[in-house]
Scaffold this active site. Structure first.
Site, short mmCIF file in Angstrom:
data_model
loop_
_atom_site.label_atom_id
_atom_site.label_comp_id
_atom_site.label_asym_id
_atom_site.label_seq_id
_atom_site.Cartn_x
_atom_site.Cartn_y
_atom_site.Cartn_z
N PHE A 35 -1.03 -39.28 -69.88
CA PHE A 35 -1.07 -39.14 -68.58
C PHE A 35 -0.13 -38.03 -68.24
O PHE A 35 0.10 -37.66 -66.83
CB PHE A 35 0.25 -40.47 -68.23
N GLU A 40 1.24 -45.47 -62.02
CA GLU A 40 0.32 -45.87 -63.07
C GLU A 40 0.96 -46.87 -63.94
O GLU A 40 2.13 -47.29 -63.66
CB GLU A 40 0.69 -44.51 -64.20
N GLU A 92 0.84 -42.32 -74.45
CA GLU A 92 1.24 -43.33 -75.11
C GLU A 92 0.02 -43.49 -76.26
O GLU A 92 -1.02 -43.95 -75.61
CB GLU A 92 1.47 -44.48 -74.09
N ARG A 147 5.41 -43.71 -77.35
CA ARG A 147 5.38 -42.29 -76.62
C ARG A 147 4.69 -41.26 -77.67
O ARG A 147 5.17 -41.30 -79.05
CB ARG A 147 6.48 -41.99 -76.05
N ARG A 182 9.02 -40.15 -79.69
CA ARG A 182 9.86 -40.06 -78.67
C ARG A 182 10.87 -39.31 -79.20
O ARG A 182 11.66 -38.44 -78.34
CB ARG A 182 10.18 -41.42 -78.28
N LYS A 205 10.55 -46.31 -63.03
CA LYS A 205 9.92 -47.52 -63.69
C LYS A 205 10.14 -48.76 -62.82
O LYS A 205 11.38 -49.13 -62.85
CB LYS A 205 9.88 -47.90 -65.21
N ARG A 227 16.10 -37.85 -67.14
CA ARG A 227 15.65 -39.10 -66.68
C ARG A 227 16.03 -38.91 -65.19
O ARG A 227 17.14 -39.23 -64.75
CB ARG A 227 16.67 -40.24 -67.33
N LYS A 241 2.48 -49.07 -66.68
CA LYS A 241 3.51 -48.88 -67.96
C LYS A 241 2.63 -49.26 -69.28
O LYS A 241 2.93 -50.68 -69.42
CB LYS A 241 4.84 -49.54 -67.86
P1 AMP Z 1 11.32 -47.16 -71.12
O1 AMP Z 1 11.05 -47.21 -72.56
O2 AMP Z 1 11.77 -48.42 -70.59
O3 AMP Z 1 12.50 -46.06 -71.10
O4 AMP Z 1 10.01 -46.58 -70.37
C1 AMP Z 1 9.88 -45.41 -70.58
C2 AMP Z 1 8.50 -45.31 -71.62
O5 AMP Z 1 7.33 -45.70 -71.03
C3 AMP Z 1 8.14 -43.97 -71.92
O6 AMP Z 1 8.91 -43.30 -72.99
C4 AMP Z 1 6.68 -44.00 -72.35
O7 AMP Z 1 6.69 -44.39 -73.69
C5 AMP Z 1 6.36 -45.31 -71.64
N1 AMP Z 1 5.19 -45.14 -70.75
C6 AMP Z 1 4.18 -46.03 -70.60
N2 AMP Z 1 3.10 -45.64 -69.64
C7 AMP Z 1 3.55 -44.62 -69.15
C8 AMP Z 1 3.20 -43.70 -68.10
N3 AMP Z 1 2.09 -44.05 -67.52
N4 AMP Z 1 3.77 -42.76 -67.72
C9 AMP Z 1 5.15 -42.47 -68.36
N5 AMP Z 1 5.69 -43.29 -69.48
C10 AMP Z 1 4.90 -44.35 -69.73
#
Ligand code: AMP
Length: 552
Positions: A325, A236, A286, A243, A258, A405, A399, A238
């Site tokens: 999502f 998917e 999101e 969130r 979040r 990611k 996590r 990002k």
């Molecule tokens: P990070 O903030 O770098 O840890 O990345 C995780 C965050 O990406 C999540 O908490 C979401 O807010 C965001 N996110 C964006 N797109 C998605 C997706 N398709 N699935 C899950 N999380 C996503």
């Protein structure tokens, strides 16, 4: 409160964690009523309210201090002396109030009632309920009341130890306690559910925020596939927003961020749209700023964040949409343990309409597929890709490896160091924090775009410290302005608009990749390049990949 305080003092008196959990476990076990157990677990974790209630006291340190001072009737010198002995508000209050109160005991519920009174009161009226309670109770209990109210127990009790005490009290495996806690997000509720062994039924409850499932970072497609260990993965986009968890049943809608704070008021269009749904749902997604089918830059979404009231003009200027999502609950049925593909099937069956959108899913089974999808994503100006295991359950708060990611540095920039700072902790005594700049060709000046702390070895930092001492043109104490001759290559995750730097931009999470000894400062990257990268990756996006289902 006296028993609570006795146990609290005993827990604080030992450094042995096993002893702490035993003492606390025995106390929890002995509490007959569920309400007491719920409160005791919350208070022991140094909180006035469980997170599910989402309330804060709003009573400051100064007001507590003033109340205790007045009640104690002691002189400033006496109070100062007691303070120096403890350096802790609760311990100080306990001793200051000794022999100065009516010395009674009160129930945990009475403390809860006082906390509610304090919360509901405004401004200086908040002190009155506290004063009334402290005046009645024994100083030993007052000591702990103040600890709970100030949010600082300081008895060496982490939330993890409170979990361990719950496990000990009710003979439940610690992994089970943690699972219940991850779902409820509330240590009081966790304790009660563990006492009654409500494991099967412990699942999502609408309007109680669930901790979000998180993703682990990976840098290559190969690594993503290896870590996931499945034949097929889902990808998917990002999405770059915030969130959001949306709960809806009947005429009630609540949104959570979040960190599980309620954000309903910030996004009224989502609430209105949710009220039109025919189902009880819990969405995970999101929030993006989204106007005329285009995703607006994160900078614009920021105008909408943290708002208590959103007026019509702002709604029109920066409308939002929710890219969904995941679906965690549908019409009273919890879906956490269902595989992602089943949750997704149910989500699609809802046929949601704008401002609800669905994330677009693409399947991949080889590193080549993933690389291609990642490259397409980049081409559209998005920073990264989520990789998910279609067979995985939703694991709140974790996590794990079911969501990954895939992110690579957007680009690196060559920049010049313009100022340096003395470090902290491990980096004490060395110049370790570097502010850096790019070249504004228009004015011929260097303009700062960020500050980097990490990436160099200790030996490199030591050498650079000597160099920067020589290059200092102005010593401001903590900060030194230096002659801009040192060129660094920095990697970063994103770029934001920023009022902090002259350039108007700030690189986020910059890391030093290396020192470019070979590069003269005249050849560093320019402000134009930063602006171009910003527009490409963080500017308005015409194309945002969404599921076919949602494009109405
Ligand atoms: P990070 O903030 O770098 O840890 O990345 C995780 C965050 O990406 C999540 O908490 C979401 O807010 C965001 N996110 C964006 N797109 C998605 C997706 N398709 N699935 C899950 N999380 C996503």
């Amino acid at each position: 409160m006296l028993e609570f305080s006795r146990v609290g003092a005993e827990v604080g008196a030992t450094t042995a964690t096993l002893q702490k959990t035993r003492t606390l476990g025995a106390y929890f076990r002995a509490l007959d009523s569920d309400d007491d157990l719920r409160l005791a677990a919350i208070f022991m974790s140094g909180r006035a309210f469980g997170p599910a209630k989402r309330q804060t006291l709003g009573l400051g340190w100064r007001q507590i201090n003033k109340t205790v001072t007045t009640l104690s009737g002691r002189t400033e010198e006496e109070l100062g002396e007691i303070w120096r002995k403890h350096s802790d508000l609760g311990d100080w209050a306990g001793e200051a109030l000794e022999g100065r109160t009516e010395g009674k005991d009160v129930s945990l519920e009475a403390l809860a009632a006082t906390l509610e009174e304090i919360r509901a009161a405004r401004g200086s009226a908040k002190a009155a309920p506290l004063e009334k309670l402290l005046n009645r109770i024994d100083a030993k209990a007052a000591r702990f009341v103040v600890k709970v109210i100030s949010g600082e127990m300081r008895i060496g009790l982490s939330e993890g130890l409170v979990e361990a005490a719950v496990a000990e009290a009710f003979e439940v495996p610690i992994t089970q306690v943690k699972r219940v806690h991850l779902i409820t997000g509330d240590i009081g509720e966790t304790a009660v559910r563990c006492r009654h062994r409500q494991f099967e039924t412990t699942t999502v409850t609408l309007f109680q925020p669930v901790r979000f499932m998180l993703a682990s970072p990976v840098e290559t497609a190969q690594e993503a596939l290896e870590r996931m260990g499945t034949a097929k993965v889902w990808t998917e986009e990002k999405y770059d927003g915030v969130r959001c968890q949306l709960h809806h049943a009947g005429d009630r809608v609540e949104l959570f961020s979040r960190d599980l704070k309620e954000t309903t008021a910030a996004f009224p269009e989502l609430t209105e749209a949710a009220l039109g749904l025919d189902h009880e749902v819990l969405f995970d997604g999101e929030v993006l700023a989204h106007r005329d089918g285009k995703v607006l830059r994160f900078f614009e979404l920021q105008h909408r964040l943290g708002r208590k009231v959103v007026d019509g003009a702002l709604r029109k200027e920066v409308p939002v949409a929710l890219v969904i999502f995941d679906l965690l609950s549908l019409d009273g049925r919890a879906l956490l343990d269902e595989p992602l593909q089943e949750r997704r099937r149910l989500l699609e069956s809802l046929e949601v309409r704008h401002p609800f959108l669905l994330a677009r899913v693409e399947e991949a089974s080889t590193a080549g597929d993933l690389d291609r999808i990642f490259a397409d994503t980049r081409e559209r100006g998005n920073e990264g890709l989520m990789v998910k295991d279609p067979l995985s359950p939703y694991t709140p708060g974790r996590r794990g490896l079911a969501w990954l990611k895939l992110k690579r540095p957007l680009a690196t920039l060559d920049v010049a160091v313009t100022a340096v700072e003395w470090g902290h902790g491990k980096r004490k005594g060395v110049l370790s924090d570097y502010t850096f700049a790019v070249l504004d060709t228009g004015s011929g000046r260097l303009v700062n775009v960020g500050k980097a702390y990490s990436g160099l070895t200790d030996a490199e930092i030591a050498t650079m410290t000597r160099k920067f001492l020589d290059l200092t043109v102005e010593d401001l104490g903590h900060v030194r302005i230096v002659k801009p001759v040192v060129v660094l290559e920095v990697a970063f995750d994103s770029i934001q608009h920023s009022g902090r730097h002259k350039s108007g931009y700030a690189l986020r999470f910059p890391r030093i990749v290396g020192i470019r000894h070979d590069k003269p400062v005249e050849e560093i990257d320019t402000l134009e390049r930063v602006a171009a990268l910003y527009d490409r990756y963080f500017g308005e996006k015409a194309e945002i990949p969404l599921s076919e289902v949602a494009e109405t």
